[in-house]
Design an enzyme around this catalytic site. Structure first.
Site, PDB file in Angstrom:
ATOM      1  N   LYS A  40      21.186 -70.693 -55.041  1.00 36.52           N
ATOM      2  CA  LYS A  40      21.700 -69.727 -54.286  1.00 36.52           C
ATOM      3  C   LYS A  40      20.701 -69.316 -53.347  1.00 36.52           C
ATOM      4  CE  LYS A  40      20.742 -65.523 -56.634  1.00 36.52           C
ATOM      5  NZ  LYS A  40      19.762 -64.700 -55.842  1.00 36.52           N
ATOM      6  N   ASN A  41      19.378 -69.460 -53.487  1.00 36.73           N
ATOM      7  CA  ASN A  41      18.157 -68.842 -52.831  1.00 36.73           C
ATOM      8  C   ASN A  41      17.885 -69.880 -51.660  1.00 36.73           C
ATOM      9  OD1 ASN A  41      18.362 -66.548 -54.344  1.00 36.73           O
ATOM     10  ND2 ASN A  41      16.714 -67.067 -55.607  1.00 36.73           N
ATOM     11  N   ARG A 114      20.936 -58.450 -50.259  1.00 35.26           N
ATOM     12  CA  ARG A 114      20.192 -58.081 -49.370  1.00 35.26           C
ATOM     13  C   ARG A 114      19.978 -58.976 -48.039  1.00 35.26           C
ATOM     14  NH1 ARG A 114      16.066 -55.088 -50.992  1.00 35.26           N
ATOM     15  NH2 ARG A 114      14.491 -56.421 -50.020  1.00 35.26           N
ATOM     16  N   CYS A 138      20.030 -56.872 -56.765  1.00 32.59           N
ATOM     17  CA  CYS A 138      19.507 -56.371 -58.281  1.00 32.59           C
ATOM     18  C   CYS A 138      18.627 -55.294 -58.199  1.00 32.59           C
ATOM     19  CB  CYS A 138      19.217 -57.749 -58.832  1.00 32.59           C
ATOM     20  SG  CYS A 138      20.327 -59.038 -59.264  1.00 32.59           S
ATOM     21  N   ASP A 327      12.152 -64.920 -62.173  1.00 34.00           N
ATOM     22  CA  ASP A 327      13.689 -65.239 -62.542  1.00 34.00           C
ATOM     23  C   ASP A 327      13.838 -66.167 -63.572  1.00 34.00           C
ATOM     24  OD1 ASP A 327      14.908 -64.196 -59.929  1.00 34.00           O
ATOM     25  OD2 ASP A 327      13.566 -65.673 -59.131  1.00 34.00           O
ATOM     26  N   VAL A 349       5.711 -59.540 -60.399  1.00 30.20           N
ATOM     27  CA  VAL A 349       6.438 -59.734 -58.996  1.00 30.20           C
ATOM     28  C   VAL A 349       7.237 -58.357 -58.694  1.00 30.20           C
ATOM     29  CG1 VAL A 349       8.028 -61.078 -57.685  1.00 30.20           C
ATOM     30  CG2 VAL A 349       6.602 -62.233 -59.143  1.00 30.20           C
TER      31      VAL A 349
HETATM   32  N1  EPU Z   1       8.118 -56.747 -51.129  1.00 28.10           N
HETATM   33  C1  EPU Z   1       7.813 -55.769 -50.175  1.00 28.10           C
HETATM   34  N2  EPU Z   1       7.913 -55.486 -49.059  1.00 28.10           N
HETATM   35  C2  EPU Z   1       8.999 -56.411 -48.470  1.00 28.10           C
HETATM   36  C3  EPU Z   1       9.519 -57.594 -49.078  1.00 28.10           C
HETATM   37  C4  EPU Z   1       9.173 -57.613 -50.622  1.00 28.10           C
HETATM   38  O1  EPU Z   1       6.917 -54.928 -50.815  1.00 28.10           O
HETATM   39  O2  EPU Z   1       9.305 -55.914 -47.431  1.00 28.10           O
HETATM   40  C5  EPU Z   1       7.796 -56.883 -52.466  1.00 28.10           C
HETATM   41  C6  EPU Z   1       9.034 -56.622 -53.411  1.00 28.10           C
HETATM   42  O3  EPU Z   1       9.302 -55.324 -53.778  1.00 28.10           O
HETATM   43  C7  EPU Z   1       8.640 -57.480 -54.784  1.00 28.10           C
HETATM   44  C8  EPU Z   1       7.634 -58.586 -53.861  1.00 28.10           C
HETATM   45  O4  EPU Z   1       7.484 -58.287 -52.696  1.00 28.10           O
HETATM   46  O5  EPU Z   1       7.573 -56.762 -55.371  1.00 28.10           O
HETATM   47  C9  EPU Z   1       8.712 -59.888 -53.995  1.00 28.10           C
HETATM   48  O6  EPU Z   1       9.807 -59.880 -53.099  1.00 28.10           O
HETATM   49  P1  EPU Z   1      10.236 -61.021 -52.363  1.00 28.10           P
HETATM   50  O7  EPU Z   1      10.450 -60.533 -51.032  1.00 28.10           O
HETATM   51  O8  EPU Z   1       9.497 -62.242 -52.584  1.00 28.10           O
HETATM   52  O9  EPU Z   1      11.632 -61.296 -53.106  1.00 28.10           O
HETATM   53  P2  EPU Z   1      13.024 -61.397 -52.243  1.00 28.10           P
HETATM   54  O10 EPU Z   1      12.937 -62.240 -50.921  1.00 28.10           O
HETATM   55  O11 EPU Z   1      13.818 -60.024 -51.977  1.00 28.10           O
HETATM   56  C10 EPU Z   1      13.744 -63.637 -53.764  1.00 28.10           C
HETATM   57  C11 EPU Z   1      14.931 -63.744 -54.590  1.00 28.10           C
HETATM   58  C12 EPU Z   1      14.811 -63.170 -55.734  1.00 28.10           C
HETATM   59  C13 EPU Z   1      13.435 -63.784 -56.384  1.00 28.10           C
HETATM   60  C14 EPU Z   1      12.470 -63.543 -55.590  1.00 28.10           C
HETATM   61  C15 EPU Z   1      11.193 -63.668 -56.108  1.00 28.10           C
HETATM   62  C16 EPU Z   1      16.816 -64.122 -52.996  1.00 28.10           C
HETATM   63  C17 EPU Z   1      17.940 -63.807 -52.391  1.00 28.10           C
HETATM   64  N3  EPU Z   1      16.029 -63.558 -53.775  1.00 28.10           N
HETATM   65  O12 EPU Z   1      13.905 -62.062 -53.480  1.00 28.10           O
HETATM   66  O13 EPU Z   1      15.932 -63.807 -56.509  1.00 28.10           O
HETATM   67  O14 EPU Z   1      13.260 -63.027 -57.773  1.00 28.10           O
HETATM   68  O15 EPU Z   1      12.728 -63.741 -54.240  1.00 28.10           O
HETATM   69  O16 EPU Z   1      11.080 -65.169 -56.135  1.00 28.10           O
HETATM   70  O17 EPU Z   1      16.251 -65.206 -52.605  1.00 28.10           O
HETATM   71  C18 EPU Z   1      17.690 -63.440 -58.313  1.00 28.10           C
HETATM   72  O18 EPU Z   1      17.908 -64.820 -57.846  1.00 28.10           O
HETATM   73  O19 EPU Z   1      18.154 -63.076 -59.208  1.00 28.10           O
HETATM   74  C19 EPU Z   1      16.681 -62.862 -57.336  1.00 28.10           C
HETATM   75  C20 EPU Z   1      16.440 -61.453 -57.555  1.00 28.10           C
END
Ligand code: EPU
Length: 455
Positions: A40-41, A114, A138, A327, A349
């Site tokens: 998915k990611n 997102r 989520c 995850d 995280v």
């Molecule tokens: N964060 C910030 N500011 C930002 C972006 C992120 O403070 O502008 C913080 C977040 O709040 C969090 C941390 O940084 O505390 C990590 O967030 P990250 O940006 O790494 O996560 P994401 O890109 O939104 C992706 C996956 C998630 C997975 C995380 C960590 C996708 C679509 N989602 O999220 O997947 O948990 O990376 O590996 O790729 C899932 O698959 O269920 C899922 C939530």
């Protein structure tokens, strides 16, 4: 492409329907084979990358999940022609007629996703402007987008906040930038990659996330003609180019889904062969699996998972790659309720990713969440403000309950807990699981799970 949960044990819902409530009769081990396909990611991001090409792209092993369907709709709203390829699970994405879309249209198609934030760079290059509605995803923490917006500003984008969302424009085009992320955010790293590949000049990104899905996105971009190199200590260099071509790429496997099934085998005392799982991307998970008393056998075409004896308590800390993924902790915690002793899971995280444990306690688990985190001597990473810890004491017999799925990974753990528990459970709001688990009901039925789809 079918997208939502399909298949089933007693009653088979129409593929594409969205079943919300299931009745689970637990206490039976899950035994058999499941196949995992594209992550998915990665798939969703690679679909967005197709916007950057001058020619159509082909993406293979796209998972049948609603998040991929959302991105497909968002691409279509922007004029991208998306068709099913000849090979099952493949998509052809033709961006030659890409156009700007209205905020309301984007909002209507984005659902809880997102992903719209990742359209910014490609759309700014293509059309000079981009809109992002208020974002979903989520509910596992604040999930701000400040890293994304700060990075886009560094590339020369003008960010304007509107009542309905955000408008970005790049009157002068985008240029390379020196960017240091305050935290190795997966999404912000992808944002920088998708923007820098066609920005004028060189971009240096420090503090980058290096998850395998990000490396696969880099491979996609390189196939398109991008020049990207990475160095030790989370540094990535991107030399901007004028044009990119379409790609032909097979998605990396979904290691989150693979880890979910591995934990289901542990929790239910089952035996599951996960076809398509690979060792390299799961090294950290496999170490923990072994420590907790799990047994696995790495084969050419997948990995077999089961218990190796009584389960043992472990202490784990979630982290960015190569650490233990955030995850993975939810399905692992279900297995830890069956371990002999006290386990500790530190979540570093997201600040709100233990909400799902309330339902496990309702089923008889003994899990105490420390909202301020717990001190520990062995920490590898500095403690973050948002950290929480869960202490799981086991083994505890689980019994059936009425539970409501809160989010994707927490929801999967509810399902596995219900399958582990004695008696009947009603699991509501399971539609959310279609965001990241393809053909979930069919797979569960194939593993011998006993459940009925109620609506
Ligand atoms: N964060 C910030 N500011 C930002 C972006 C992120 O403070 O502008 C913080 C977040 O709040 C969090 C941390 O940084 O505390 C990590 O967030 P990250 O940006 O790494 O996560 P994401 O890109 O939104 C992706 C996956 C998630 C997975 C995380 C960590 C996708 C679509 N989602 O999220 O997947 O948990 O990376 O590996 O790729 C899932 O698959 O269920 C899922 C939530």
């Amino acid at each position: 492409m079918t997208t939502l949960l399909s298949g089933g044990a007693a009653s088979a819902p129409t593929p594409g329907g969205s079943s919300e409530t299931i009745l689970v009769r637990g206490g039976r081990p899950l035994i058999g084979n499941v196949t995992v396909t594209g992550a998915k990611n990665l798939a969703t991001k690679a679909m967005v990358a197709s916007l950057l090409g001058d020619t159509p792209s082909t993406l293979r092993d796209v998972p049948e999940i609603s998040d991929a369907q959302v991105v497909r709709s968002l691409l279509e709203v922007h004029g991208v022609r998306v068709t099913d390829g000849a090979e099952p699970g493949s998509l052809i994405l033709d961006p030659s007629a890409a156009v700007s879309a209205h905020m309301e249209e984007i909002d209507a198609h984005a659902g809880a996703s997102r992903i719209p934030i990742l359209f910014c760079g490609p759309l700014l290059h293509l059309l000079g402007e981009a809109f992002i509605p208020d974002l979903g995803g989520c509910r596992i923490g604040d999930r701000p987008i400040n890293f994304h917006l700060d990075a886009l500003r560094e590339f020369g984008a003008v960010v304007e906040k509107l009542p309905s969302g955000i408008r970005l424009s790049a009157p002068e085009g985008l240029h390379g930038a020196n960017i240091e992320l305050p935290y190795p955010s997966v999404g912000a790293t992808e944002q920088v990659l998708l923007t820098a590949v066609r920005a004028r000049g060189v971009t240096e990104l420090r503090g980058a996330a290096i998850e395998p899905e990000i490396m696969d996105l880099i491979a996609v971009l390189q196939k398109m003609g991008a020049i990207i190199s990475y160095e030790p200590n989370r540094v990535i260099f991107i030399e901007g180019v004028d044009t990119l071509q379409g790609y032909d790429h097979r998605c990396i496997f979904d290691r989150n889904e693979a880890a979910s099934w591995a934990c289901a085998a542990l929790a239910t005392d089952g035996d599951i062969f996960v076809k398509g799982a690979k060792q390299q991307e799961m090294l950290t998970f496999l170490n923990v699996y072994r420590k907790v008393g799990g047994w696995f056998d790495v084969r050419e075409d997948g990995i077999r998972f089961r218990r190796g004896g009584d389960l043992k308590p472990v202490t784990v800390e979630t982290d960015v790659h190569p650490g233990f993924m955030t995850d993975w902790q939810q399905p692992l915690i279900v297995a830890l309720t069956q371990a002999h002793g006290r386990s500790v899971v530190h979540e570093t995280v997201y600040e709100n990713r233990f909400g799902f444990t309330d339902a496990l306690n309702k089923m008889g688990a003994d899990i105490v969440v420390h909202h301020e985190g717990l001190e520990a001597e062995y920490r590898r990473v500095p403690r973050r403000e948002l950290e929480q810890a869960a202490v799981i004491s086991g083994p505890t017999a689980l019994h059936g309950a009425d539970v409501v799925v809160p989010d994707l990974r927490g929801g999967y753990s509810h399902l596995i807990a219900a399958l582990t528990a004695d008696g009947e459970s009603t699991v509501r709001n399971v539609g959310i699981l279609s965001r990241g688990y393809e053909r979930l009901f069919t797979k569960l039925a194939d593993l011998g799970a006993d459940f009925d789809i109620l609506d």
